[in-house]
Design a protein around this motif. Structure first.
Motif, PDB file in Angstrom:
ATOM      1  N   MET A   1       0.852  -1.169   0.000  1.00 54.12           N
ATOM      2  CA  MET A   1       0.000   0.000   0.000  1.00 54.12           C
ATOM      3  C   MET A   1       0.902   1.238   0.000  1.00 54.12           C
ATOM      4  O   MET A   1       1.921   1.263   0.674  1.00 54.12           O
ATOM      5  N   ASN A   2       0.508   2.241  -0.755  1.00 54.05           N
ATOM      6  CA  ASN A   2       1.383   3.417  -0.815  1.00 54.05           C
ATOM      7  C   ASN A   2       1.336   4.203   0.500  1.00 54.05           C
ATOM      8  O   ASN A   2       0.447   4.030   1.325  1.00 54.05           O
ATOM      9  N   SER A   3       2.305   5.045   0.699  1.00 55.38           N
ATOM     10  CA  SER A   3       2.451   5.734   1.979  1.00 55.38           C
ATOM     11  C   SER A   3       1.297   6.690   2.275  1.00 55.38           C
ATOM     12  O   SER A   3       0.923   6.855   3.435  1.00 55.38           O
ATOM     13  N   PHE A   4       0.708   7.275   1.236  1.00 57.32           N
ATOM     14  CA  PHE A   4      -0.427   8.175   1.458  1.00 57.32           C
ATOM     15  C   PHE A   4      -1.599   7.413   2.051  1.00 57.32           C
ATOM     16  O   PHE A   4      -2.227   7.860   3.016  1.00 57.32           O
ATOM     17  N   MET A   5      -1.907   6.259   1.493  1.00 55.33           N
ATOM     18  CA  MET A   5      -3.016   5.454   1.989  1.00 55.33           C
ATOM     19  C   MET A   5      -2.731   4.950   3.402  1.00 55.33           C
ATOM     20  O   MET A   5      -3.629   4.907   4.241  1.00 55.33           O
ATOM     21  N   CYS A   6      -1.508   4.583   3.678  1.00 54.97           N
ATOM     22  CA  CYS A   6      -1.132   4.145   5.026  1.00 54.97           C
ATOM     23  C   CYS A   6      -1.336   5.276   6.029  1.00 54.97           C
ATOM     24  O   CYS A   6      -1.838   5.059   7.132  1.00 54.97           O
ATOM     25  N   LYS A   7      -0.945   6.471   5.643  1.00 54.40           N
ATOM     26  CA  LYS A   7      -1.101   7.623   6.525  1.00 54.40           C
ATOM     27  C   LYS A   7      -2.579   7.906   6.792  1.00 54.40           C
ATOM     28  O   LYS A   7      -2.971   8.125   7.940  1.00 54.40           O
ATOM     29  N   ILE A   8      -3.395   7.878   5.764  1.00 52.60           N
ATOM     30  CA  ILE A   8      -4.835   8.120   5.925  1.00 52.60           C
ATOM     31  C   ILE A   8      -5.455   7.057   6.829  1.00 52.60           C
ATOM     32  O   ILE A   8      -6.231   7.365   7.738  1.00 52.60           O
ATOM     33  N   ALA A  56       8.799   0.390   9.172  1.00 50.42           N
ATOM     34  CA  ALA A  56       9.457  -0.705   8.458  1.00 50.42           C
ATOM     35  C   ALA A  56       9.716  -0.338   7.002  1.00 50.42           C
ATOM     36  O   ALA A  56      10.699  -0.778   6.419  1.00 50.42           O
ATOM     37  N   GLU A  57       8.842   0.492   6.419  1.00 46.90           N
ATOM     38  CA  GLU A  57       9.018   0.906   5.030  1.00 46.90           C
ATOM     39  C   GLU A  57      10.180   1.884   4.878  1.00 46.90           C
ATOM     40  O   GLU A  57      10.846   1.911   3.868  1.00 46.90           O
TER      41      GLU A  57
END
Length: 58
Positions: A1-8, A56-57
């Motif tokens: 999952m991209n970082s934007f989606m993880c943040k949201i 971890a990313e």
């Protein structure tokens, strides 16, 4: 999952956790307190899991 989606997703769990904590403060029913406490635990776990995944990313 991209970082934007993880943040949201992480922010959503944090928001829900704080929302349920506020509900818990004003709740009088013991049965509802138990349900709200479980929801807080779930969102807290997911919030920390999202933060660990992001570290971890990096």
């Amino acid at each position: 999952m991209n970082s934007f989606m993880c943040k949201i997703k992480n922010e959503w769990h944090y928001f829900r956790m704080r929302y349920h904590e506020q509900l818990l403060e004003s709740c009088l029913d013991q049965h509802l307190k138990g349900k709200i406490t479980k929801k807080i635990s779930y969102h807290k776990t997911r919030c920390y899991a999202g933060a660990a995944h992001k570290l971890a990313e990096d």
